[in-house]
Motif scaffolding. Sequence first.
Motif, PDB file in Angstrom:
ATOM      1  N   GLN A  14       0.794  -1.357  -0.134  1.00  0.00           N
ATOM      2  CA  GLN A  14       0.135   0.126  -0.040  1.00  0.00           C
ATOM      3  C   GLN A  14       0.604   1.646  -0.431  1.00  0.00           C
ATOM      4  O   GLN A  14       0.558   2.737  -0.457  1.00  0.00           O
ATOM      5  CB  GLN A  14      -1.022   0.096   1.331  1.00  0.00           C
ATOM      6  N   GLY A  15       2.042   0.787  -0.183  1.00  0.00           N
ATOM      7  CA  GLY A  15       2.905   2.095  -0.336  1.00  0.00           C
ATOM      8  C   GLY A  15       2.892   3.064  -1.286  1.00  0.00           C
ATOM      9  O   GLY A  15       2.578   2.561  -2.445  1.00  0.00           O
ATOM     10  N   VAL A  16       3.809   3.781  -0.925  1.00  0.00           N
ATOM     11  CA  VAL A  16       3.821   4.527  -2.643  1.00  0.00           C
ATOM     12  C   VAL A  16       4.829   4.236  -4.329  1.00  0.00           C
ATOM     13  O   VAL A  16       4.143   3.839  -4.922  1.00  0.00           O
ATOM     14  CB  VAL A  16       3.970   6.053  -2.511  1.00  0.00           C
ATOM     15  N   ARG A  38      -0.250  -4.120   6.859  1.00  0.00           N
ATOM     16  CA  ARG A  38      -0.800  -4.114   7.951  1.00  0.00           C
ATOM     17  C   ARG A  38      -2.748  -3.973   7.514  1.00  0.00           C
ATOM     18  O   ARG A  38      -3.562  -4.987   7.634  1.00  0.00           O
ATOM     19  CB  ARG A  38      -0.609  -2.837   9.125  1.00  0.00           C
ATOM     20  N   ARG A  39      -2.825  -2.908   5.995  1.00  0.00           N
ATOM     21  CA  ARG A  39      -4.319  -2.857   6.245  1.00  0.00           C
ATOM     22  C   ARG A  39      -4.852  -3.794   5.289  1.00  0.00           C
ATOM     23  O   ARG A  39      -6.178  -3.684   4.287  1.00  0.00           O
ATOM     24  CB  ARG A  39      -4.551  -1.037   5.364  1.00  0.00           C
ATOM     25  N   ASP A  53       1.272  -8.132  10.017  1.00  0.00           N
ATOM     26  CA  ASP A  53       1.962  -7.270  10.834  1.00  0.00           C
ATOM     27  C   ASP A  53       3.159  -7.750  10.738  1.00  0.00           C
ATOM     28  O   ASP A  53       3.191  -8.745  11.475  1.00  0.00           O
ATOM     29  CB  ASP A  53       1.448  -6.921  12.464  1.00  0.00           C
ATOM     30  N   LEU A  54       3.987  -7.267   9.658  1.00  0.00           N
ATOM     31  CA  LEU A  54       5.499  -7.912  10.127  1.00  0.00           C
ATOM     32  C   LEU A  54       6.379  -7.422  10.760  1.00  0.00           C
ATOM     33  O   LEU A  54       7.405  -8.041  10.853  1.00  0.00           O
ATOM     34  CB  LEU A  54       6.199  -7.356   8.018  1.00  0.00           C
ATOM     35  N   GLN A  79       8.088   1.463   7.764  1.00  0.00           N
ATOM     36  CA  GLN A  79       8.223   2.132   9.655  1.00  0.00           C
ATOM     37  C   GLN A  79       8.885   3.077   9.146  1.00  0.00           C
ATOM     38  O   GLN A  79      10.151   3.562   9.678  1.00  0.00           O
ATOM     39  CB  GLN A  79       8.352   0.970  10.450  1.00  0.00           C
ATOM     40  N   GLN A 116      16.148   0.545  -1.485  1.00  0.00           N
ATOM     41  CA  GLN A 116      16.274   1.462  -0.856  1.00  0.00           C
ATOM     42  C   GLN A 116      16.035   2.630  -1.354  1.00  0.00           C
ATOM     43  O   GLN A 116      15.313   3.629  -1.313  1.00  0.00           O
ATOM     44  CB  GLN A 116      17.779   1.007  -1.274  1.00  0.00           C
ATOM     45  N   VAL A 171      10.258   9.687  -4.595  1.00  0.00           N
ATOM     46  CA  VAL A 171       9.229   9.078  -5.886  1.00  0.00           C
ATOM     47  C   VAL A 171       8.258   9.761  -6.114  1.00  0.00           C
ATOM     48  O   VAL A 171       7.594  10.417  -5.138  1.00  0.00           O
ATOM     49  CB  VAL A 171       9.402   7.747  -4.776  1.00  0.00           C
ATOM     50  N   ASN A 178       0.665   7.570   3.669  1.00  0.00           N
ATOM     51  CA  ASN A 178       2.255   7.884   3.429  1.00  0.00           C
ATOM     52  C   ASN A 178       2.922   8.679   4.165  1.00  0.00           C
ATOM     53  O   ASN A 178       2.905   9.439   3.351  1.00  0.00           O
ATOM     54  CB  ASN A 178       2.472   6.521   2.476  1.00  0.00           C
TER      55      ASN A 178
HETATM   56  N1  NAP Z   1       8.942   7.477  -1.062  1.00  0.00           N
HETATM   57  C1  NAP Z   1      10.394   8.044  -1.333  1.00  0.00           C
HETATM   58  O1  NAP Z   1       9.783   9.157  -2.180  1.00  0.00           O
HETATM   59  C2  NAP Z   1      10.958   7.383  -1.323  1.00  0.00           C
HETATM   60  C3  NAP Z   1      12.360   7.549  -2.033  1.00  0.00           C
HETATM   61  C4  NAP Z   1      13.273   7.031  -1.400  1.00  0.00           C
HETATM   62  C5  NAP Z   1      13.739   6.018  -1.197  1.00  0.00           C
HETATM   63  N2  NAP Z   1      12.166   5.321  -0.279  1.00  0.00           N
HETATM   64  C6  NAP Z   1      11.984   4.083   0.404  1.00  0.00           C
HETATM   65  O2  NAP Z   1      11.400   2.746   0.132  1.00  0.00           O
HETATM   66  C7  NAP Z   1      11.016   1.764   0.525  1.00  0.00           C
HETATM   67  C8  NAP Z   1       9.096   1.692   1.075  1.00  0.00           C
HETATM   68  O3  NAP Z   1       9.358   3.512   0.876  1.00  0.00           O
HETATM   69  P1  NAP Z   1       7.755   4.110   0.839  1.00  0.00           P
HETATM   70  O4  NAP Z   1       7.658   5.252   0.373  1.00  0.00           O
HETATM   71  O5  NAP Z   1       7.046   3.099  -0.401  1.00  0.00           O
HETATM   72  O6  NAP Z   1       6.892   3.655   2.170  1.00  0.00           O
HETATM   73  P2  NAP Z   1       5.515   3.458   2.863  1.00  0.00           P
HETATM   74  O7  NAP Z   1       4.265   4.696   1.757  1.00  0.00           O
HETATM   75  O8  NAP Z   1       5.076   4.517   4.001  1.00  0.00           O
HETATM   76  O9  NAP Z   1       5.089   2.016   2.902  1.00  0.00           O
HETATM   77  C9  NAP Z   1       5.067   1.359   3.259  1.00  0.00           C
HETATM   78  C10 NAP Z   1       4.485   0.523   3.380  1.00  0.00           C
HETATM   79  O10 NAP Z   1       4.756  -0.458   4.304  1.00  0.00           O
HETATM   80  C11 NAP Z   1       3.668  -1.126   4.538  1.00  0.00           C
HETATM   81  N3  NAP Z   1       3.929  -1.456   6.458  1.00  0.00           N
HETATM   82  C12 NAP Z   1       4.138  -0.065   7.031  1.00  0.00           C
HETATM   83  N4  NAP Z   1       3.877  -0.931   8.873  1.00  0.00           N
HETATM   84  C13 NAP Z   1       4.524  -2.675   8.395  1.00  0.00           C
HETATM   85  C14 NAP Z   1       4.388  -3.606   8.972  1.00  0.00           C
HETATM   86  N5  NAP Z   1       3.912  -3.238  10.425  1.00  0.00           N
HETATM   87  N6  NAP Z   1       3.402  -5.242   8.694  1.00  0.00           N
HETATM   88  C15 NAP Z   1       3.011  -5.354   7.386  1.00  0.00           C
HETATM   89  N7  NAP Z   1       3.446  -3.920   5.910  1.00  0.00           N
HETATM   90  C16 NAP Z   1       3.749  -2.491   6.603  1.00  0.00           C
HETATM   91  C17 NAP Z   1       2.024  -0.321   4.471  1.00  0.00           C
HETATM   92  O11 NAP Z   1       1.044  -0.885   5.103  1.00  0.00           O
HETATM   93  P3  NAP Z   1       0.500  -0.653   5.761  1.00  0.00           P
HETATM   94  O12 NAP Z   1       0.641   0.982   6.565  1.00  0.00           O
HETATM   95  O13 NAP Z   1      -0.974  -0.773   5.642  1.00  0.00           O
HETATM   96  O14 NAP Z   1       1.282  -1.476   6.832  1.00  0.00           O
HETATM   97  C18 NAP Z   1       3.398   0.145   3.331  1.00  0.00           C
HETATM   98  O15 NAP Z   1       2.672  -0.130   1.754  1.00  0.00           O
HETATM   99  C19 NAP Z   1      11.534   2.656   2.151  1.00  0.00           C
HETATM  100  O16 NAP Z   1      12.871   1.779   2.285  1.00  0.00           O
HETATM  101  C20 NAP Z   1      11.820   4.199   1.998  1.00  0.00           C
HETATM  102  O17 NAP Z   1      13.524   4.432   2.774  1.00  0.00           O
HETATM  103  C21 NAP Z   1      11.183   6.084  -0.318  1.00  0.00           C
END
Ligand code: NAP
Length: 352
Positions: A14-16, A38-39, A53-54, A79, A116, A171, A178
């Motif tokens: 569900q993350g971006v 989780r959702r 919940d991982l 997280q 990463q 991204v 998120n």
């Molecule tokens: N966003 C950016 O611009 C960006 C840029 C460069 C690198 N990154 C890296 O890419 C990675 C992913 O980033 P993101 O921005 O896509 O993150 P995000 O949008 O916060 O998504 C995180 C995902 O993890 C799930 N999650 C969180 N806690 C969990 C748990 N306890 N059990 C199961 N699922 C869980 C969330 O869903 P639920 O909340 O439903 O559990 C969600 O699907 C990170 O390491 C980040 O540092 C991100």
Amino acid sequence: MNATKKVALVVGAQGVIGRNLVEHLATLDDWEVVGLARRGGETRPQVRYIAVDLLDPADARAKLRGLDHVTHVFYAAYQDRPSWAELVPPNLAMLVNTLDAIEPVATGLQHVSLMQGYKVYGGHLGPFKTPAREDDAHFMPPEFMFDQQRFLESRQAGKRWHWSAIRPAVVGGFALGNPMNLAVAIAVYASMSKELGVPLRFPGKPGAYDKLLEMTDAGLLARATVWAATEPRAANQAFNISNGDLFRWNDMWAKIARYFELDVAPPLPLSLDTVMADKAPLWTAMTHKHGLQPIAYQDVSSWRFADFVFSWDYDMFGDGSKARRFGFHEFVETEAMLFGLFDDLRRRKLIP
Ligand SMILES: NC(=O)c1ccc[n+]([C@@H]2O[C@H](COP(=O)([O-])OP(=O)(O)OC[C@H]3O[C@@H](n4cnc5c(N)ncnc54)[C@H](OP(=O)(O)O)[C@@H]3O)[C@@H](O)[C@H]2O)c1
């Protein structure tokens, strides 16, 4: 499960990043997708979701027990925590719990992809060597991405599966609720500026306005991630993945203002986290006035992350040539990406 298909386990679906990876895999005939968050999520043909919940190893083992056909793990869970040190334990634990649960059951596992970012280069800490290359030396920890990569490399040693590590810039993609979503934050900030009748001002640090940076389109990132997970030459390698162009806010900000039909005014350093904290009632009023989806204010606002990105008063970009040398040649124009995302937010009735 169809035994001839590859089966993707998208962790953090569900993350971006994860959400756009699921969307991409769902367009490919030779993949089935299982998404974890989780959702959970709404199951549809080719894609099913498991709510788990991982952080809880027992829950991970119980919910992943039946996933014996998984061939590729795409790890993009995250997280958020207030400090770099506090990010380490939960983010390492989720990866460990995922592999502890999936490895014993998915006997045909071929690949584990780790998401990463430029944190690997210290890009979040201050001016760093640019363009950053995949083989640049690590720095003094804590840095959760080092712990995750070290764990993955040691877990893979002697196994039949391979790993890859994908390093995007900021991204750009659709997601709600998120913590890191720059495009949605800009769109909501601009929409509120318009509602209040004020011009669009760059709210970042003065020095951040004219520095070079880049972004990564979430769709491009998804295609690169799947490429790296299936291209034999990319096995056990890390890749910077970005759009392929660089920009400066002093040019982009005026274009964003034009998109939203706003005047652009000189920058003024503001903490969005502070000044947007009292704007929930304005958001609610805007959703009624413009017939928007009733999305909670906290689910459309990543102010802390936007403040962070707008604080980079130093260049922030990687060298993207390794992925091209290994065979991934796609690119996206960042300006077109942003306007496409804003168009999409309008279509979805999330902004006026
Ligand atoms: N966003 C950016 O611009 C960006 C840029 C460069 C690198 N990154 C890296 O890419 C990675 C992913 O980033 P993101 O921005 O896509 O993150 P995000 O949008 O916060 O998504 C995180 C995902 O993890 C799930 N999650 C969180 N806690 C969990 C748990 N306890 N059990 C199961 N699922 C869980 C969330 O869903 P639920 O909340 O439903 O559990 C969600 O699907 C990170 O390491 C980040 O540092 C991100």
